[in-house]
Design a protein around this motif. Structure first.
Motif, PDB file in Angstrom:
ATOM      1  N   THR A 103       0.830  -1.212   0.000  1.00  0.00           N
ATOM      2  CA  THR A 103       0.000   0.000   0.000  1.00  0.00           C
ATOM      3  C   THR A 103       0.861   1.256   0.000  1.00  0.00           C
ATOM      4  O   THR A 103       2.031   1.241   0.410  1.00  0.00           O
ATOM      5  CB  THR A 103      -0.926   0.036   1.228  1.00  0.00           C
ATOM      6  N   TYR A 110      -9.181   1.392   3.834  1.00  0.00           N
ATOM      7  CA  TYR A 110      -8.183   0.329   3.979  1.00  0.00           C
ATOM      8  C   TYR A 110      -8.018  -0.381   2.643  1.00  0.00           C
ATOM      9  O   TYR A 110      -8.807  -0.200   1.702  1.00  0.00           O
ATOM     10  CB  TYR A 110      -8.614  -0.672   5.053  1.00  0.00           C
ATOM     11  N   ALA A 131      -5.168  -3.255   5.477  1.00  0.00           N
ATOM     12  CA  ALA A 131      -3.921  -2.490   5.511  1.00  0.00           C
ATOM     13  C   ALA A 131      -4.203  -1.001   5.351  1.00  0.00           C
ATOM     14  O   ALA A 131      -5.039  -0.597   4.532  1.00  0.00           O
ATOM     15  CB  ALA A 131      -2.995  -2.972   4.399  1.00  0.00           C
ATOM     16  N   THR A 135       2.652   0.492   3.381  1.00  0.00           N
ATOM     17  CA  THR A 135       3.184  -0.785   3.857  1.00  0.00           C
ATOM     18  C   THR A 135       3.858  -1.520   2.716  1.00  0.00           C
ATOM     19  O   THR A 135       3.500  -1.361   1.545  1.00  0.00           O
ATOM     20  CB  THR A 135       2.068  -1.678   4.434  1.00  0.00           C
ATOM     21  N   THR A 138       2.879  -7.548   2.251  1.00  0.00           N
ATOM     22  CA  THR A 138       2.478  -8.274   3.457  1.00  0.00           C
ATOM     23  C   THR A 138       1.398  -9.278   3.090  1.00  0.00           C
ATOM     24  O   THR A 138       0.483  -8.970   2.319  1.00  0.00           O
ATOM     25  CB  THR A 138       1.925  -7.312   4.530  1.00  0.00           C
ATOM     26  N   TYR A 140      -1.865 -11.535   3.620  1.00  0.00           N
ATOM     27  CA  TYR A 140      -3.145 -11.539   4.337  1.00  0.00           C
ATOM     28  C   TYR A 140      -3.918 -12.783   3.922  1.00  0.00           C
ATOM     29  O   TYR A 140      -3.671 -13.370   2.864  1.00  0.00           O
ATOM     30  CB  TYR A 140      -3.950 -10.279   4.012  1.00  0.00           C
TER      31      TYR A 140
END
Length: 734
Positions: A103, A110, A131, A135, A138, A140
Motif C-alpha cells: 500500500t 483500507y 492495511a 506498507t 504483506t 493476508y
C-alpha cells in the motif's frame, strides 16, 4: 459510509460471470495476459463523482511480471475492486484465500482481500483488519466455511476503500489446507455446466398485448409444472432457467395455432417419461395439487393429455435437484442461481424471477388456499408489471409487491440497498406504534435527539412533509408484506420514520392541538442505545405480591427449575410473549405447567414427491405426566409483535389447564420458513409449513386470538403504563 457487505453486493451485480478461459489454474499471479487485461479477472471502478483506476502494473510486483493495482484519483472516496469468479465446486469444509498486498498512503479506509460464497453462505472483506498507510508486501488471508452442495459460485479479489493506492500479487486458494491446483472439481449435475446465458437471456419482449400476455401466462404455468414434475428436470439434467430462455423466443415468434406444438416438442426433447401409473390416494392428503389450469388455459387436447400424464408419473424418492425436504418437513429450495450480474433491462431474467417465485408458492406454500385470491390470476396480473419494470428499483419493488400477495409476514426481503434507499437511509429519532389506526410516538431511537427536536411520548403524527399519514400508509402497503392489517401497520410504523431528507416538516397532535415542527433526520448508526435496551438481562421477577413475571425473550431452558422454584407459591405467573424467544422451550417449559401430555398443534406439510399436495402430520403433544406441576393461574401476554416461534410457543403454553391469553391478536405468521433466492441476488421467505390448532382452527393471518382483548391507549402510553400487563395482574389477583 454504507455497510461494505451491501457495497459488494452492488459491485458484483455488475460483474460478468464468465468461466476462466486460461488453461490450468485461476491466474492468481496476474501473469496470463490478453490485451493488457488479466484473463479471468475484472477491475471495477466507480465513476459516479469518484475516480479510481484498476489496472495491471509491470513496474511494481512481488513476483513474475505483473501485479494488479488500484489507485484513487479524486472525487468523493468510495471503493474499487479486483474480482474473479470460481464456478467449479470443490469438496471440503473450508476455503482459504490468501495473497500479498502493498500500500501507499491509504487513508479514510483500507486495502484488503475479500471473498464471498454465494448464495448467502459466507462473506469477509477484512473491513476491520485491512492495511492502512504505507506498507511493504504483506501476506493476508481469509478463511470461510465451505458448503459445496449449496454453493453456486465463489467470488474473491482485492479492494481499496478510501484514498491511496494498493497492489495485489501472489494469490493462493486452498481448501482444507490443500492448494486448489492439486484438487479435482466435484462431479456436478449437467444443469450446473450450462452457462450459455450467464451474461444475459438474449430475450426481448416488445409486445405486451393480451395475446402475448396469455402466451407468457401459459408458459409460466407449464415451465413451473415441468420443473417440479418432469423426471429428467427433477434430476438436474437441465438448467431450467436457461431452458426458459431457449424456448421463449421461438414461442413468441410463432403464430397462435403453433404454440402448443412448440410446447409439445419442448416436452418431448426432455426425454422419455416413465409410463404413468395410478397414484395411490390416501386419506392423509388434505390439499390436492391444483391441475385445473391444464384444462382451463386453452391448451390443445394433445398437450392437455401429455401434461395430465405427467401428473400421474411417480417422482423418485431419491434426492431432487431443485427441492428437498427441510429439517422441519418444509421445502428447501435448492440450486437456484442468484444472478448477481443480472441486467435489470433484461426481459428474460425479470420474467424468470416472476415464474420462479410464483411456482414455488404454487407448489410449496401451505397457505396458498388462504391467500384470498386465485393465485393463477396473480400470475397473469403481474406479467405486464414485470415486463414494464425496466430498471433496478422498479424490478425490485415489483418483487416486493408480488411477495405481499401471499399475505405472509415472513415474506419480507433481506436488506437490499435499492429498497433501502427507496424507503430512506435516514430516520428521525422516534419509534412509532399504531394506536387506533394513528401512529403514536411510543419510544425513542435516541432520547437526546428526540428532545432536541421537541418530540415527546404520546405525540400523534398526522402529516409528514405536508402529506397526510393515511396517504403515505396507503402507498407503503404495497411494499409491506404482512399476514393481516395490524401486522402490516406494525411494519409500516418503522418505515414512516425513514427518509432521505435531512429536515422534514412533521405535523403532530399533542394534548389535542395540532402543531407543525421541523424535524431533523439522522444516520441510524449514530443513535445512542435507549436506556430500556441497556437493562440487565433478567428473565423473571416479582411484579406484584404473589404475581411472577417471565420475559420470554430472555428466558433460557437452564432458568426453568429456578423460575418455578421461586414462583411455586405464586397466585399466578405472567409469561410475556411480546418478543421473540431466546431459546426453544416448546417441550421443556410446559412440563412445569401441564399434568399430562396434551396435543397443542397440527402441522400441514408439503410433499415434494407430489408437488402441490399437503398432508397433516399427527398432532404434536407437550407437557409431562407429573403431580407437582404449577397449579396457579398462567397468563400469556401477546400483541402484533408476537410472531412465528413466539406464536408457536403461545399455542403450547395455552394447553395448560389454567391458562388465559390477554392482549391483542398476534402476527398470524407461523411455521418454519423456507427461503427463496431470486435473480438480482434478492432473498425472501415464506411460511413453509402450516400451523393449526388440533381441532383444525387456523393461525395464519388470524393469529392467536386473546381471551381478553386489551388495546393500549395514547393516555396510557403518555403515563408510561403497560395496560396489557396491568390487566394480567388484575385477572390474577381478582
Amino acid at each position: 459510509m454504507r455497510s461494505f457487505l451491501f457495497i459488494l453486493l452492488f459491485v458484483c451485480s455488475l460483474f460478468s460471470c464468465k468461466s476462466p478461459r486460461q488453461s490450468g489454474g485461476y491466474n492468481l499471479g496476474f501473469e496470463d495476459i490478453y490485451q493488457d487485461s488479466a484473463i479471468g479477472w475484472k477491475g471495477y471502478t466507480l465513476n459516479d463523482s469518484t475516480v479510481y483506476t484498476a489496472k495491471l502494473d509491470s513496474r511494481i510486483f512481488r513476483s513474475g511480471d505483473y501485479s494488479a493495482s488500484i489507485a484513487f484519483e479524486g472525487g468523493k472516496p468510495q471503493f474499487s475492486t479486483w474480482a474473479r469468479f470460481i464456478t467449479k465446486k470443490y469438496a471440503g469444509d473450508s476455503i482459504t484465500f490468501s495473497g500479498f498486498i502493498k500500500t501507499e498512503n491509504v487513508t479514510d479506509g483500507y486495502a484488503g482481500l475479500w471473498m464471498r460464497i454465494d448464495p448467502y453462505i459466507a462473506f469477509d472483506n477484512m473491513h476491520k483488519r485491512g492495511a492502512k498507510g504505507t506498507t511493504d508486501w504483506t501476506e493476508y488471508r481469509i478463511t470461510l466455511p465451505l458448503d459445496p452442495e449449496k454453493t453456486d459460485k465463489i467470488v474473491l479479489g482485492g479492494m481499496l476503500v478510501g484514498k491511496g493506492k494498493m497492489w495485489l500479487d501472489d494469490l493462493k486458494i486452498s481448501i482444507d489446507g490443500k492448494d486448489i491446483s492439486e484438487l479435482q472439481p466435484m462431479v456436478t449435475a449437467p444443469a450446473e455446466d450450462d452457462r450459455e446465458f450467464d451474461r444475459g437471456s438474449l430475450v426481448t419482449i416488445n409486445d405486451s398485448d393480451s395475446s402475448t400476455i396469455h402466451t407468457l401466462y401459459q408458459l409460466g404455468l407449464v415451465w413451473g409444472y415441468l420443473k417440479y414434475r418432469h423426471p429428467n428436470v427433477i434430476k438436474g439434467d437441465y438448467n431450467w432457467d436457461y431452458e426458459l430462455f431457449r424456448v421463449l423466443p421461438e414461442l413468441l415468434k410463432a403464430q397462435a395455432g403453433k404454440r402448443d406444438d412448440i410446447l409439445l416438442n419442448w416436452i418431448d426433447t426432455l426425454g422419455k417419461v416413465p409410463k404413468a401409473t395410478k397414484r395411490a390416494v390416501t386419506d392423509s392428503i388434505s390439499i390436492q395439487p391444483d391441475l385445473s389450469w391444464i384444462k382451463q388455459s386453452g391448451f390443445s387436447a394433445n398437450l392437455q393429455s401429455v401434461l395430465l400424464n405427467l401428473s400421474k408419473a411417480e417422482i423418485s424418492t431419491e434426492s431432487q435437484y431443485y427441492v428437498s425436504k427441510g429439517r422441519a418437513s418444509n421445502v428447501s429450495i435448492e440450486h437456484e442461481r442468484p444472478y448477481m450480474q443480472m441486467p435489470f433491462t433484461d426481459d428474460g431474467y425479470r420474467l424468470l424471477a416472476l415464474y420462479r417465485y410464483w411456482n414455488i408458492i404454487q407448489y410449496f406454500f401451505p397457505y396458498k388456499n388462504d391467500i384470498g385470491t386465485d393465485w393463477k390470476a396473480i400470475l397473469k396480473k403481474y406479467i405486464p408489471k414485470f415486463l414494464s419494470a425496466k430498471n433496478e428499483l422498479a424490478y425490485k419493488l415489483s418483487l416486493l409487491e408480488l411477495a405481499g400477495q401471499i399475505h405472509d409476514s415472513h415474506a419480507f426481503f433481506d436488506f437490499d440497498y435499492a429498497i433501502h434507499n427507496f424507503l430512506g437511509n435516514r430516520q428521525f429519532p422516534v419509534r412509532l406504534k399504531f394506536i387506533n389506526n394513528q401512529p403514536v410516538v411510543t419510544g425513542f431511537s435516541d432520547e437526546t435527539l428526540a428532545q432536541k427536536n421537541d418530540l415527546q411520548i404520546g405525540d400523534i403524527v398526522v402529516k409528514i412533509n405536508g402529506k397526510a399519514v393515511e396517504t403515505i400508509v396507503n402507498r407503503l402497503r404495497a411494499y409491506t408484506p404482512a399476514s393481516n392489517n395490524w401486522t402490516q401497520l406494525r411494519d409500516i410504523a418503522g418505515s414512516l420514520v425513514r427518509t432521505n431528507d435531512s429536515i422534514l416538516s412533521v405535523d403532530i397532535i399533542r394534548n389535542g392541538k395540532q402543531k407543525q415542527k421541523m424535524v431533523s433526520s439522522y444516520d441510524p448508526g449514530t443513535f445512542q442505545t435507549p436506556k430500556e435496551f441497556s437493562m440487565l438481562n433478567i428473565p423473571y421477577k416479582w411484579v406484584e405480591n404473589k404475581v411472577g413475571y417471565i420475559d420470554h425473550g430472555k428466558l433460557k431452558t437452564r432458568d426453568l427449575a429456578a423460575v418455578f422454584e421461586q414462583f411455586k407459591e405464586a397466585r399466578g405467573i405472567i409469561i410475556d410473549l411480546r418478543n421473540y424467544p431466546s431459546d426453544y422451550l416448546i417441550y421443556t417449559l410446559p412440563e412445569f405447567l401441564l399434568p399430562e401430555l396434551k396435543p397443542f398443534v397440527k402441522i400441514l406439510v408439503p410433499d415434494i414427491h407430489n408437488p402441490g399436495s399437503f398432508s397433516f402430520a399427527a398432532p404434536f403433544k407437550t407437557g409431562n405426566v407429573r403431580s407437582d406441576y404449577y397449579r396457579g393461574k398462567v397468563v400469556l401476554l401477546i400483541d402484533e409483535t408476537t410472531q412465528s416461534s413466539s406464536e408457536y410457543h403461545a399455542m403450547a403454553y395455552r394447553a395448560a389447564p389454567n391458562c388465559m391469553v390477554i392482549g391483542t391478536p398476534s402476527a398470524g405468521a407461523d411455521g418454519n420458513v423456507s427461503e427463496i433466492i431470486l435473480p438480482g441476488y434478492l432473498k425472501t421467505r415464506f411460511s413453509g409449513i402450516g400451523i393449526f390448532y388440533p381441532d383444525g382452527s387456523p393461525t395464519q393471518r388470524t393469529g392467536i386470538i386473546p381471551d381478553i382483548i386489551v388495546r393500549p391507549t395514547v393516555q396510557g402510553i403518555i403515563a408510561g403504563r403497560d395496560e396489557i400487563l396491568e390487566k394480567a395482574k388484575e385477572v390474577i389477583l381478582q
